[in-house]
Every structure is written in C-alpha cells, then in structure tokens.
Design a protein around this motif. Structure first.
Motif, mmCIF file in Angstrom:
data_model
loop_
_atom_site.group_PDB
_atom_site.id
_atom_site.type_symbol
_atom_site.label_atom_id
_atom_site.label_comp_id
_atom_site.label_asym_id
_atom_site.label_seq_id
_atom_site.Cartn_x
_atom_site.Cartn_y
_atom_site.Cartn_z
ATOM 1 N N PRO A 1 -2.803 -0.374 7.901
ATOM 2 C CA PRO A 1 -1.857 -0.778 6.831
ATOM 3 C C PRO A 1 -2.400 -0.536 5.418
ATOM 4 C CG PRO A 1 -1.957 -2.460 8.540
ATOM 5 C CD PRO A 1 -3.058 -1.473 8.840
ATOM 6 N N ARG A 2 -3.681 -0.803 5.180
ATOM 7 C CA ARG A 2 -4.273 -0.590 3.851
ATOM 8 C C ARG A 2 -4.333 0.908 3.542
ATOM 9 N NH1 ARG A 2 -4.294 -3.605 -0.195
ATOM 10 N NH2 ARG A 2 -4.706 -5.285 1.256
ATOM 11 N N TYR A 3 -4.685 1.715 4.531
ATOM 12 C CA TYR A 3 -4.726 3.172 4.364
ATOM 13 C C TYR A 3 -3.340 3.690 3.966
ATOM 14 C CZ TYR A 3 -4.982 8.108 5.713
ATOM 15 O OH TYR A 3 -4.902 9.472 5.720
ATOM 16 N N GLU A 4 -2.316 3.243 4.673
ATOM 17 C CA GLU A 4 -0.957 3.683 4.372
ATOM 18 C C GLU A 4 -0.508 3.209 2.988
ATOM 19 O OE1 GLU A 4 1.182 2.324 7.821
ATOM 20 O OE2 GLU A 4 0.420 3.980 9.052
ATOM 21 N N HIS A 5 -0.941 2.006 2.602
ATOM 22 C CA HIS A 5 -0.661 1.512 1.247
ATOM 23 C C HIS A 5 -1.267 2.474 0.217
ATOM 24 C CE1 HIS A 5 -0.712 -1.064 -2.317
ATOM 25 N NE2 HIS A 5 -2.033 -0.983 -2.334
ATOM 26 N N CYS A 6 -2.489 2.910 0.441
ATOM 27 C CA CYS A 6 -3.144 3.837 -0.499
ATOM 28 C C CYS A 6 -2.374 5.144 -0.615
ATOM 29 C CB CYS A 6 -4.588 4.093 -0.065
ATOM 30 S SG CYS A 6 -5.680 2.681 -0.347
ATOM 31 N N LEU A 7 -1.844 5.643 0.489
ATOM 32 C CA LEU A 7 -1.036 6.867 0.435
ATOM 33 C C LEU A 7 0.229 6.650 -0.399
ATOM 34 C CD1 LEU A 7 -1.311 8.087 4.141
ATOM 35 C CD2 LEU A 7 -2.542 8.981 2.143
ATOM 36 N N ARG A 8 0.847 5.488 -0.248
ATOM 37 C CA ARG A 8 2.061 5.193 -1.038
ATOM 38 C C ARG A 8 1.726 5.026 -2.526
ATOM 39 N NH1 ARG A 8 2.830 1.953 3.508
ATOM 40 N NH2 ARG A 8 2.233 0.080 2.359
ATOM 41 N N VAL A 9 0.608 4.392 -2.824
ATOM 42 C CA VAL A 9 0.203 4.230 -4.227
ATOM 43 C C VAL A 9 -0.109 5.597 -4.831
ATOM 44 C CG1 VAL A 9 -1.507 3.225 -5.799
ATOM 45 C CG2 VAL A 9 -0.562 1.852 -3.938
ATOM 46 N N GLU A 10 -0.743 6.466 -4.066
ATOM 47 C CA GLU A 10 -1.006 7.822 -4.550
ATOM 48 C C GLU A 10 0.299 8.498 -4.967
ATOM 49 O OE1 GLU A 10 -2.792 12.086 -2.966
ATOM 50 O OE2 GLU A 10 -1.940 10.676 -1.525
ATOM 51 N N GLN A 11 1.298 8.457 -4.103
ATOM 52 C CA GLN A 11 2.573 9.115 -4.404
ATOM 53 C C GLN A 11 3.274 8.461 -5.591
ATOM 54 O OE1 GLN A 11 3.491 12.069 -3.132
ATOM 55 N NE2 GLN A 11 1.452 11.884 -2.223
ATOM 56 N N THR A 12 3.215 7.147 -5.662
ATOM 57 C CA THR A 12 3.825 6.427 -6.791
ATOM 58 C C THR A 12 3.117 6.782 -8.090
ATOM 59 O OG1 THR A 12 4.460 4.625 -5.303
ATOM 60 C CG2 THR A 12 4.454 4.138 -7.669
ATOM 61 N N ALA A 13 1.792 6.822 -8.051
ATOM 62 C CA ALA A 13 1.011 7.166 -9.248
ATOM 63 C C ALA A 13 1.305 8.591 -9.704
ATOM 64 C CB ALA A 13 -0.483 6.985 -8.971
ATOM 65 N N ARG A 14 1.418 9.501 -8.770
ATOM 66 C CA ARG A 14 1.735 10.889 -9.124
ATOM 67 C C ARG A 14 3.118 10.964 -9.792
ATOM 68 N NH1 ARG A 14 -1.876 14.480 -7.074
ATOM 69 N NH2 ARG A 14 -0.470 16.253 -7.206
ATOM 70 N N ALA A 15 4.080 10.239 -9.251
ATOM 71 C CA ALA A 15 5.432 10.253 -9.826
ATOM 72 C C ALA A 15 5.432 9.648 -11.228
ATOM 73 C CB ALA A 15 6.388 9.492 -8.905
ATOM 74 N N LEU A 16 4.712 8.543 -11.412
ATOM 75 C CA LEU A 16 4.637 7.924 -12.744
ATOM 76 C C LEU A 16 3.936 8.856 -13.729
ATOM 77 C CD1 LEU A 16 3.735 4.242 -11.777
ATOM 78 C CD2 LEU A 16 5.908 5.052 -12.752
ATOM 79 N N ALA A 17 2.869 9.500 -13.297
ATOM 80 C CA ALA A 17 2.146 10.417 -14.182
ATOM 81 C C ALA A 17 3.054 11.572 -14.615
ATOM 82 C CB ALA A 17 0.892 10.948 -13.487
#
Length: 187
Positions: A17-33
């Motif tokens: 679950p934590r690993y998958e959270h990190c993947l989602r945060v990566e995608q969210t961060a890329r979109a915000l950037a």
C-alpha cells in the motif's frame, strides 16, 4: 540510477500500500509541476521517493539521528517527522540521490518550511491530495491546487495543525513557523 532500480529500492523498503501511494504521489506531483511550470522530472522523483524511509524502524532512526549529526531535538518526535527530514539520509546513502532540490522537497514534505519553494509545495500538497485521498479537506486542497499552490499548501497546514491540536500531539516547531509564514506573508 534508472527508474527500474529506484522502484526496486522502493519495493524492498515499503509494503505494497505505501509503495502504491508513492506511485500515486509521483503522478500527482508530475501533474502539479506541469500545471505550475515547475521541473516535472524533479517533482516526479521527489514524489516517488517522498515516503522511502516511512517504514524504517524507530531504533534505526534514533541511531541515525545520533550518529549523523542531526539536531538531537528530533529524538523528541517520531517517524511522522523523521521520514522526511532524516529520510533523506537513507535516500542519499541507499539510493544515491544527491539532487539537493529533490532532497529538500522530501525533507520538507512532513513539516513544511517557512521558505518553501514551489517544488517543496508541490510535494507537500501532492502527498495530501493524491487520488486515493477522499476526505473533504483533501478535496478542498485538490480544488485549490488547480489554480493556487500557496492556498493548497495553506489548507494542508491548517489541517495538520488542527489534527495535531485536536489529538493533543506535540507540534513540530517548524510546522508552526511554516503556518505563520504562509498566513502572514503569503495571504
């Protein structure tokens, strides 16, 4: 280091679950950037690695703080604070990431900082609004992040402080300083 190697490090450090959270945060961060014209690759890397050290044992954190010259006051806190500030030590030594801007954004994602950069804010907020987060306050921050990273950051800071105070938890001093800076200088 390749993405596959970084993902391997993450998978070895984190539960699923934590690993998958990190993947989602990566995608969210890329979109915000992309939305706010920031460095998309740095945002993605920081988002991916932001919780790398979240599951490090408490005793290992305590040893790391003492042996590596971290502020001894950190010993008065917990993994919630440590995984950002001290977690960067594990990222540097185990993953080999040395980009200071990436490491700074990771360090600041747990406590904030009065001098947060746009990249810092992106990681701070991306962790809070990634798609699996569904609370009303997270949705409010998600809406704000469509047009105003500072407002989204302010919403998260208010939520963090409200939670800590309501649960009679110690507030890390820099978090309070960050809130004050965002209210007084960025309002």
């Amino acid at each position: 280091m390749s993405r596959a190697e970084i993902l391997n490090h993450l998978q070895n450090r984190l539960d699923t679950p934590r690993y998958e959270h990190c993947l989602r945060v990566e995608q969210t961060a890329r979109a915000l950037a992309k939305r706010f014209d920031a460095d998309v690759d740095r945002a993605g890397l920081a988002g991916l690695l932001h919780d790398y050290a979240k599951e490090v044992p408490v005793s290992t954190y305590q040893e790391t703080i003492v042996r590596n010259g971290f502020d001894p006051d950190l010993l008065n806190y917990n993994r919630g604070v440590w995984h950002g500030i001290v977690g960067t030590w594990f990222i540097e030594t185990e993953v080999g990431i040395t980009d200071k801007l990436v490491l700074q954004a990771i360090a600041r994602h747990t406590t904030g900082d009065p001098e947060m950069t746009l990249l810092d804010e992106i990681i701070f907020v991306a962790d809070f609004i990634e798609p699996d987060r569904a609370l009303a306050i997270e949705q409010k921050a998600r809406e704000a992040a469509k047009t105003d990273m500072t407002e989204a950051t302010r919403i998260e800071l208010e939520n963090t402080l409200t939670y800590l105070i309501a649960n009679r938890k110690v507030v890390y001093p820099k978090t309070l300083l960050t809130y004050n800076a965002f209210v007084t200088t960025r309002a």
